[in-house]
Design a protein around this motif. Structure first.
Motif, PDB file in Angstrom:
ATOM      1  N   LEU A   1       0.809  -1.216   0.000  1.00 51.94           N
ATOM      2  CA  LEU A   1       0.000   0.000   0.000  1.00 51.94           C
ATOM      3  C   LEU A   1       0.841   1.265   0.000  1.00 51.94           C
TER       4      LEU A   1
ATOM      5  N   MET B   1       1.045   3.311  -3.304  1.00 53.26           N
ATOM      6  CA  MET B   1      -0.213   3.986  -3.658  1.00 53.26           C
ATOM      7  C   MET B   1      -0.475   5.184  -2.742  1.00 53.26           C
TER       8      MET B   1
ATOM      9  N   TRP C   1      -0.676   9.050  -3.975  1.00 51.23           N
ATOM     10  CA  TRP C   1      -1.865   9.858  -3.695  1.00 51.23           C
ATOM     11  C   TRP C   1      -1.488  11.134  -2.945  1.00 51.23           C
TER      12      TRP C   1
END
Length: 534
Positions: free
Chosen positions: A357, A360, A364
């Motif tokens: 994760l 990502m 972001w």
């Protein structure tokens, strides 16, 4: 000497395995790039290895308890050697075959890595080396292997090509299996730590989940490491590359920053291995996270000077070298030997779960807040996560040599009074500042209940019957505690029954003697006292 050789061999096997894994970590993506020229497929291959690695760590480890951790370690290494060899032989011709082989490799490594960790405690005990020092050395070797593996992989890829480097990785797995076969010898009980439990596969899996759910300290540590690993990965794959491109414009700086952190971790690991038995674990862990965590993000947000970034990265590596050994030692000490493979697999899956994760989340954050805003967000979030041991210090101080079920050391009286005063004035809100403990004890053939608040006694020892003790423990819904109290209760009952049987036998003997005496008295002639009948 042979026992010390087993420890050295196992640590050496782990070093060789980590170097080989690092080689394939770089060589397999390079093979995908040169054969497909598609960066998307590189990501697919990385995901295909990571997901089975995590899942196998959870669902495959109960099999190690059943078949033997030594045999599983050897078998997974040999299987990995065959699979990596197949990747070298056939992976470049068909992408679907490559993905299947990489997924199989991830599953084998997920079980094999946990099995090797469970092999470590019995080997360490046999060698007579302190476990704390071995975990520190183990962590330092792992850091060193990652640096060496990256350098060796680059040389081998340039010299032999990606296929040749992958063949070399296959040889490292075979070498690891050979070292364990030749040097590592453990007893049958150590090889099958969960044999006595006679649990099915699903029961064993539920037992591992239940242990992690009950251990508050373990849950807190694993949760914090999930967050820190997430932002570590975001830094490695998003923040640092973008910072280098924006401020320096040279990819060489990527290697400099990563190398500075790795060298700091190696140097800190060597120092920590020498001092680990003298340092307080709780304080070392907290300081390590404070110095080595958030500052890495904040320096990139506040400065564009490579020299400052390198200095902070090196210091951060030194500080963070205490984290993994402390975590590993806590796991070895608090997790029963019979559940280590399952618990290690589950906790490893959670801590590593933040890594996929991280990229990502980093992407972001940069897209939403920009590079500087993303770095500030990551730094603040990282710092907030590392405050967990500070706010939960009553729980986290158990890291300092406290085993499960052992009480935490008492606070000084002055600290208890100040904590209680602050709580009553509303300055702090940490629950009851001075803990209350109620103890049910069995001694001298009877049960007693005592209560204390800190060091002050609230009530004198109060005697309770065995039936009352059993009834109150049953309400706690703790099967192991209830069984222990029940054993004491049954032992007391058997002892009372045995003594009652002895008393009844003595009473029958006395009754028989009394009957004989009465019969003899009846034969005396009346009116002639003292004359014995003929």
């Amino acid at each position: 000497m042979r026992r010390r050789a087993a420890l050295i061999g196992l640590l050496g096997a782990e070093l060789v395995s980590t170097v080989g894994s690092r080689m394939s970590f770089l060589a397999i993506p390079w093979l995908v790039l040169v054969t497909t020229d598609d960066p998307t497929k590189v990501g697919v291959v990385a995901f295909a290895e990571a997901l089975p690695y995590i899942l196998a760590g959870i669902f495959g480890t109960p099999l190690a308890d059943r078949f033997g951790v030594r045999e599983v370690s050897i078998g997974t290494d040999l299987g990995s050697a065959l699979v990596v060899g197949a990747i070298a032989a056939f992976g470049g011709s068909d992408f679907a075959v490559l993905v299947a082989l990489v997924a199989t490799l991830g599953a084998l490594r997920g079980v094999g890595d946990k099995s090797k960790r469970v092999l470590l405690p019995p080997v360490v005990e046999a060698s007579g080396t302190p476990m704390a020092r071995v975990t520190a050395v183990f962590s330092a070797l792992n850091r060193m292997a990652m640096v060496i593996g990256a350098a060796v992989a680059g040389v081998l890829i340039a010299w032999l090509g990606p296929v040749g480097a992958i063949w070399a990785d296959a040889a490292t797995f075979a070498a690891c299996a050979g070292v364990v076969v030749a040097l590592v010898r453990i007893t049958r009980e150590q090889n099958h730590p969960a044999r006595g439990t006679q649990e099915s596969y699903w029961q064993g899996l539920r037992t591992g989940f239940g242990f992690v759910r009950r251990e508050r300290l373990l849950r807190s540590l694993v949760g914090m490491m999930f967050v820190t690993n997430l932002f570590n990965q975001a830094s490695a794959v998003v923040f640092i590359p973008m910072w280098v491109r924006e401020h320096l414009g040279s990819p060489v700086a990527l290697g400099w920053i990563g190398g500075a952190f790795a060298l700091g971790a190696i140097a800190g690991g060597a120092a920590f291995a020498a001092l680990v038995t003298r340092l307080p674990r709780y304080a070392t862990l907290v300081i390590g996270y404070f110095v080595g965590g958030a500052p890495r993000f904040l320096v990139l947000a506040l400065s564009d000077d490579l020299r400052v970034a390198l200095a902070v990265s090196f210091v951060s590596g030194v500080a963070m070298s205490s984290v993994n050994p402390t975590y590993g030692l806590l796991m070895f000490e608090r997790v029963p030997r019979a559940m280590q493979t399952r618990v290690f697999g589950l906790t490893g899956a959670i801590t590593f779960g933040g890594i996929p994760l991280g990229g990502m989340v980093g992407a972001w954050a940069v897209e939403t807040l920009g590079l500087s805003g993303g770095l500030w967000l990551a730094g603040v979030a990282y710092f907030a996560a590392t405050l967990t041991p500070v706010f939960g210090w009553r729980l986290w101080r158990q890291i300092d040599d406290i085993k499960p079920g052992k009480a935490a050391p008492d606070l000084p009286l002055w600290q208890e009074y100040l904590s209680e005063l602050g709580r009553r004035m509303g300055l702090v809100d940490t629950g009851p500042a001075v803990p209350v403990s109620v103890t049910l004890a069995y001694a001298g053939g009877g049960w007693t209940v005592t209560a204390r608040r800190g060091r002050r006694r609230l009530a004198r020892p109060y005697a309770v019957t065995s039936a009352a003790a059993l009834q109150h423990v049953a309400a706690l819904e703790l099967p192991e505690v209830y069984e222990t109290v029940e054993e004491v209760h049954l032992a007391r009952r058997r002892d009372a029954e045995r003594r009652a049987a002895v008393v009844r036998a003595n009473l029958r003997e006395l009754e028989s003697t009394l009957t004989e005496l009465r019969a003899a008295s009846a034969q005396w002639p009346s009116g002639q006292p003292g004359e014995r009948p003929r």
